[in-house]
Design an enzyme around this catalytic site. Structure first.
Site, PDB file in Angstrom:
ATOM      1  CE  LYS A  84      -2.637   0.000   3.564  1.00 15.32           C
ATOM      2  NZ  LYS A  84      -2.459  -1.320   4.194  1.00 15.32           N
TER       3      LYS A  84
ATOM      4  NE  ARG B   6      -6.169   1.183  10.860  1.00 18.34           N
ATOM      5  CZ  ARG B   6      -5.072   0.770  10.262  1.00 18.34           C
ATOM      6  NH1 ARG B   6      -5.048  -0.392   9.661  1.00 18.34           N
ATOM      7  NH2 ARG B   6      -3.993   1.511  10.276  1.00 18.34           N
TER       8      ARG B   6
ATOM      9  NE  ARG C 140       9.279  -6.194   6.078  1.00 13.83           N
ATOM     10  CZ  ARG C 140       8.046  -5.706   6.098  1.00 13.83           C
ATOM     11  NH1 ARG C 140       7.515  -5.180   5.006  1.00 13.83           N
ATOM     12  NH2 ARG C 140       7.328  -5.739   7.207  1.00 13.83           N
TER      13      ARG C 140
ATOM     14  NE  ARG D 166      10.914  -2.761  10.171  1.00  7.98           N
ATOM     15  CZ  ARG D 166      10.250  -2.490   9.053  1.00  7.98           C
ATOM     16  NH1 ARG D 166       9.178  -3.179   8.729  1.00  7.98           N
ATOM     17  NH2 ARG D 166      10.644  -1.530   8.264  1.00  7.98           N
TER      18      ARG D 166
ATOM     19  NE  ARG E 130       1.155  -6.013  11.394  1.00 10.65           N
ATOM     20  CZ  ARG E 130       2.225  -5.749  10.647  1.00 10.65           C
ATOM     21  NH1 ARG E 130       3.343  -6.398  10.865  1.00 10.65           N
ATOM     22  NH2 ARG E 130       2.173  -4.858   9.700  1.00 10.65           N
TER      23      ARG E 130
END
Ligand SMILES: [Zn+2]
Length: 203
Positions: free
Chosen positions: A13, A85, A119, A150, A161
């Site tokens: 996004k 949202r 990542r 991370r 999530r």
């Protein structure tokens, strides 16, 4: 143009929003940025928001909507990134502006999981890599910094999530479908291909 960009965390996004804003001159509106800006500038709404943030609470819906409404003001062309949202927020948006199109960045869950858990970020310059393309290297090719994962980029956190996102957003997707505003884009491809589709939609 008045656009909403939907997509799960990690669907790209942010990247798409920056490109759309640059090409079409639309104001890029994200609620996180709005909150930070208003708190920093000490606006009336910012002061109210700061009380919640300082006490470690979520900023309530009403206040977030008031901030968005205030920022949209008389702007002709904008892009909402990660907002609304929920259906409640979407209904509130419909009371103060008319959205033209809702672009839904769709991505396969397994692919999304691999993107995020693979990542690796340079701890010095924040460059982003994927473990599959590093061939075992653990240093940044730009600055030589150490590449790290991370803490949030693990499977359990990403899964939870995604579950929250799906639960909140499924009704929102139906809401915009019924208004004939929803356009799905396959976001499981390279950013350039995704943006080419966006350009077809926005003209
Ligand atoms: Zn680096």
């Amino acid at each position: 143009m008045r656009i909403i960009l939907l997509g799960a965390p990690g669907a790209g996004k942010g990247t798409a929003a920056v490109k759309i804003a640059a090409k079409y001159g639309a104001a890029h509106i994200s609620t996180g940025d709005l909150l930070r800006k208003n708190i920093k500038e000490g606006t009336e709404l910012g002061k109210k928001a700061k009380e919640f943030v300082d006490n470690g609470h979520l900023v309530p819906d009403e206040l977030v909507i008031a901030l968005v409404k205030d920022s949209v003001g008389k702007i002709e062309s904008f892009l909402f990134d990660g907002f609304p949202r929920t259906t409640e927020q979407a209904k509130a948006v419909d009371t103060f502006t008319a959205i033209d199109k809702v672009i839904n960045l769709q991505i396969d869950e397994a692919l999304l999981m691999s993107r995020i858990t693979g990542r690796r970020i340079c701890k010095d310059c924040a460059a982003v890599y994927h473990v599959d393309l590093l061939n075992g290297k653990d240093k940044c090719s730009l600055c030589g910094g150490k590449l790290c994962q991370r803490a949030d980029d693990n499977e359990a956190t990403v899964k939870s999530r995604l579950d929250v996102y799906k639960k909140q957003t499924a009704p929102l997707i139906d809401y915009y479908k019924q208004q004939n505003k929803l356009i799905d884009i396959d976001a499981g491809r390279e950013a350039a291909a995704v943006f080419a589709d966006v350009e077809k939609i926005l003209g």
